[in-house]
Design a protein around this motif. Structure first.
Motif, PDB file in Angstrom:
ATOM      1  N   GLN A 133      48.498  -7.767 -25.576  1.00  0.00           N
ATOM      2  CA  GLN A 133      47.129  -6.971 -25.738  1.00  0.00           C
ATOM      3  C   GLN A 133      46.502  -7.399 -24.519  1.00  0.00           C
ATOM      4  O   GLN A 133      46.224  -8.499 -24.210  1.00  0.00           O
ATOM      5  CB  GLN A 133      46.455  -7.366 -26.938  1.00  0.00           C
ATOM      6  N   PHE A 134      45.919  -6.383 -23.878  1.00  0.00           N
ATOM      7  CA  PHE A 134      45.273  -6.423 -22.570  1.00  0.00           C
ATOM      8  C   PHE A 134      43.681  -6.938 -22.950  1.00  0.00           C
ATOM      9  O   PHE A 134      43.335  -6.085 -23.653  1.00  0.00           O
ATOM     10  CB  PHE A 134      45.376  -5.541 -21.588  1.00  0.00           C
ATOM     11  N   SER A 135      43.274  -7.923 -22.235  1.00  0.00           N
ATOM     12  CA  SER A 135      41.934  -8.564 -22.828  1.00  0.00           C
ATOM     13  C   SER A 135      40.901  -7.957 -22.014  1.00  0.00           C
ATOM     14  O   SER A 135      39.575  -7.796 -22.547  1.00  0.00           O
ATOM     15  CB  SER A 135      41.803  -9.942 -22.614  1.00  0.00           C
ATOM     16  N   GLY A 136      40.883  -7.128 -21.003  1.00  0.00           N
ATOM     17  CA  GLY A 136      39.646  -6.550 -20.228  1.00  0.00           C
ATOM     18  C   GLY A 136      39.533  -7.523 -18.967  1.00  0.00           C
ATOM     19  O   GLY A 136      38.719  -7.277 -18.139  1.00  0.00           O
ATOM     20  N   GLU A 137      39.875  -8.746 -19.236  1.00  0.00           N
ATOM     21  CA  GLU A 137      39.467  -9.918 -18.086  1.00  0.00           C
ATOM     22  C   GLU A 137      40.312  -9.550 -16.840  1.00  0.00           C
ATOM     23  O   GLU A 137      41.447  -9.255 -17.085  1.00  0.00           O
ATOM     24  CB  GLU A 137      39.827 -11.486 -18.925  1.00  0.00           C
ATOM     25  N   GLN A 138      39.861  -9.741 -15.695  1.00  0.00           N
ATOM     26  CA  GLN A 138      40.505  -9.478 -14.427  1.00  0.00           C
ATOM     27  C   GLN A 138      39.970 -10.706 -13.536  1.00  0.00           C
ATOM     28  O   GLN A 138      39.274 -11.435 -13.968  1.00  0.00           O
ATOM     29  CB  GLN A 138      40.026  -8.187 -13.900  1.00  0.00           C
ATOM     30  N   ARG A 139      41.025 -10.877 -12.714  1.00  0.00           N
ATOM     31  CA  ARG A 139      40.896 -11.651 -11.430  1.00  0.00           C
ATOM     32  C   ARG A 139      41.354 -11.265 -10.295  1.00  0.00           C
ATOM     33  O   ARG A 139      42.113 -10.341 -10.164  1.00  0.00           O
ATOM     34  CB  ARG A 139      41.304 -13.046 -11.798  1.00  0.00           C
ATOM     35  N   GLN A 140      40.578 -11.859  -9.377  1.00  0.00           N
ATOM     36  CA  GLN A 140      41.379 -11.152  -7.692  1.00  0.00           C
ATOM     37  C   GLN A 140      41.866 -12.491  -7.177  1.00  0.00           C
ATOM     38  O   GLN A 140      41.435 -13.547  -7.145  1.00  0.00           O
ATOM     39  CB  GLN A 140      39.976 -10.929  -7.022  1.00  0.00           C
ATOM     40  N   VAL A 141      43.077 -12.462  -6.478  1.00  0.00           N
ATOM     41  CA  VAL A 141      43.767 -13.288  -6.117  1.00  0.00           C
ATOM     42  C   VAL A 141      44.163 -12.689  -4.558  1.00  0.00           C
ATOM     43  O   VAL A 141      44.026 -11.734  -4.298  1.00  0.00           O
ATOM     44  CB  VAL A 141      45.038 -13.637  -6.780  1.00  0.00           C
ATOM     45  N   GLU A 142      44.372 -13.860  -3.707  1.00  0.00           N
ATOM     46  CA  GLU A 142      44.661 -13.579  -2.237  1.00  0.00           C
ATOM     47  C   GLU A 142      46.032 -14.082  -2.055  1.00  0.00           C
ATOM     48  O   GLU A 142      46.561 -15.217  -2.504  1.00  0.00           O
ATOM     49  CB  GLU A 142      43.780 -14.283  -1.543  1.00  0.00           C
ATOM     50  N   PHE A 143      46.862 -13.522  -1.286  1.00  0.00           N
ATOM     51  CA  PHE A 143      48.245 -14.046  -0.937  1.00  0.00           C
ATOM     52  C   PHE A 143      48.476 -13.221   0.347  1.00  0.00           C
ATOM     53  O   PHE A 143      48.396 -12.333   0.605  1.00  0.00           O
ATOM     54  CB  PHE A 143      49.362 -13.749  -1.809  1.00  0.00           C
ATOM     55  N   ALA A 144      48.909 -13.976   1.284  1.00  0.00           N
ATOM     56  CA  ALA A 144      49.293 -13.574   2.483  1.00  0.00           C
ATOM     57  C   ALA A 144      48.188 -12.700   3.455  1.00  0.00           C
ATOM     58  O   ALA A 144      48.419 -11.718   3.780  1.00  0.00           O
ATOM     59  CB  ALA A 144      50.730 -12.914   2.735  1.00  0.00           C
ATOM     60  N   GLY A 145      46.851 -13.002   3.067  1.00  0.00           N
ATOM     61  CA  GLY A 145      45.788 -12.130   3.781  1.00  0.00           C
ATOM     62  C   GLY A 145      45.381 -10.787   2.894  1.00  0.00           C
ATOM     63  O   GLY A 145      44.531 -10.113   3.166  1.00  0.00           O
ATOM     64  N   SER A 146      46.207 -10.731   1.855  1.00  0.00           N
ATOM     65  CA  SER A 146      45.802  -9.486   1.193  1.00  0.00           C
ATOM     66  C   SER A 146      45.212  -9.833  -0.198  1.00  0.00           C
ATOM     67  O   SER A 146      45.601 -10.944  -0.697  1.00  0.00           O
ATOM     68  CB  SER A 146      47.478  -8.612   0.676  1.00  0.00           C
ATOM     69  N   TYR A 147      44.244  -8.936  -0.923  1.00  0.00           N
ATOM     70  CA  TYR A 147      43.765  -9.401  -2.107  1.00  0.00           C
ATOM     71  C   TYR A 147      44.306  -8.481  -3.119  1.00  0.00           C
ATOM     72  O   TYR A 147      44.475  -7.111  -2.797  1.00  0.00           O
ATOM     73  CB  TYR A 147      42.085  -9.082  -2.054  1.00  0.00           C
ATOM     74  N   PHE A 148      44.328  -8.787  -4.536  1.00  0.00           N
ATOM     75  CA  PHE A 148      45.052  -8.221  -5.568  1.00  0.00           C
ATOM     76  C   PHE A 148      44.069  -8.442  -6.680  1.00  0.00           C
ATOM     77  O   PHE A 148      43.802  -9.456  -7.131  1.00  0.00           O
ATOM     78  CB  PHE A 148      46.620  -8.682  -5.958  1.00  0.00           C
ATOM     79  N   VAL A 149      44.057  -7.335  -7.775  1.00  0.00           N
ATOM     80  CA  VAL A 149      43.411  -7.448  -8.769  1.00  0.00           C
ATOM     81  C   VAL A 149      44.672  -7.714  -9.910  1.00  0.00           C
ATOM     82  O   VAL A 149      45.646  -7.052  -9.856  1.00  0.00           O
ATOM     83  CB  VAL A 149      42.331  -6.222  -9.170  1.00  0.00           C
ATOM     84  N   GLN A 150      44.378  -8.695 -10.969  1.00  0.00           N
ATOM     85  CA  GLN A 150      45.253  -9.128 -12.051  1.00  0.00           C
ATOM     86  C   GLN A 150      44.689  -8.867 -13.223  1.00  0.00           C
ATOM     87  O   GLN A 150      43.422  -8.924 -13.352  1.00  0.00           O
ATOM     88  CB  GLN A 150      45.897 -10.428 -11.709  1.00  0.00           C
ATOM     89  N   LYS A 151      45.268  -8.314 -14.144  1.00  0.00           N
ATOM     90  CA  LYS A 151      44.529  -8.236 -15.928  1.00  0.00           C
ATOM     91  C   LYS A 151      45.315  -9.138 -16.536  1.00  0.00           C
ATOM     92  O   LYS A 151      46.536  -9.389 -16.435  1.00  0.00           O
ATOM     93  CB  LYS A 151      44.828  -6.604 -16.110  1.00  0.00           C
TER      94      LYS A 151
END
Length: 162
Positions: A133-151
């Motif tokens: 079940q997806f909680s609605g919580e998100q975070r932003q992570v950085e790798f190799a100079g790119s940023y990603f949003v994870q759920k």
């Protein structure tokens, strides 16, 4: 195919599977940046460290080599499904679910969570199908100079599809 706990000698093949899986999912430029930031030898060393850590439980799917793997990581007080990767030609054949089921049963855990890349629809579909079940919580992570949003998604013992 068999599912068993990984050993230190599996590090190279685990690394190979993860990199192959990344190539299957992510854009070519991102893969190029990721591989430049994380050369194979360094990546393999990280997996050796993970395999040596008591807070990790790593399962491998094997035939003539590692075809997939899953890593559970103890995060007080919860357990994180920190990695689940398959060779692209094994996706959709039930092996991801089999790895998840084996790990959950062996760890006898009540709840597990994972972080899923926001734009990875195939992974999100897999996790929903297995009861996350997806909680609605998100975070932003950085790798190799790119940023990603994870759920964030949770799988409670009473929500499991398997």
């Amino acid at each position: 195919m068999s599912i068993k706990l990984a050993s230190l000698s599996d590090a190279k093949e685990i690394c190979r599977v993860q990199r192959c899986s990344w190539q299957h999912v992510y854009p070519k430029q991102l893969i190029s940046d990721m591989f430049q930031a994380l050369p194979f030898e360094l990546h393999q060393q990280l997996w050796k460290q993970r395999l040596s850590s008591e807070k990790n439980q790593i399962w491998v799917l094997k035939t003539n080599g590692v075809q997939g793997f899953l890593m559970l990581e103890k995060q007080t007080p919860e357990i994180e499904l920190a990695a689940l990767y398959l060779q692209p030609d094994t996706i959709g054949k039930g092996w991801g679910r089999a790895l998840l089921e084996k790990a959950c049963q062996s760890a006898a855990m009540k709840e597990v969570y994972c972080w899923v890349m926001q734009d990875n629809q195939q992974a999100e579909g897999f996790y929903r199908h297995t009861g996350f079940q997806f909680s609605g919580e998100q975070r932003q992570v950085e790798f190799a100079g790119s940023y990603f949003v994870q759920k964030k998604a949770y799988l409670a013992a009473d929500q499991r599809f398997f």
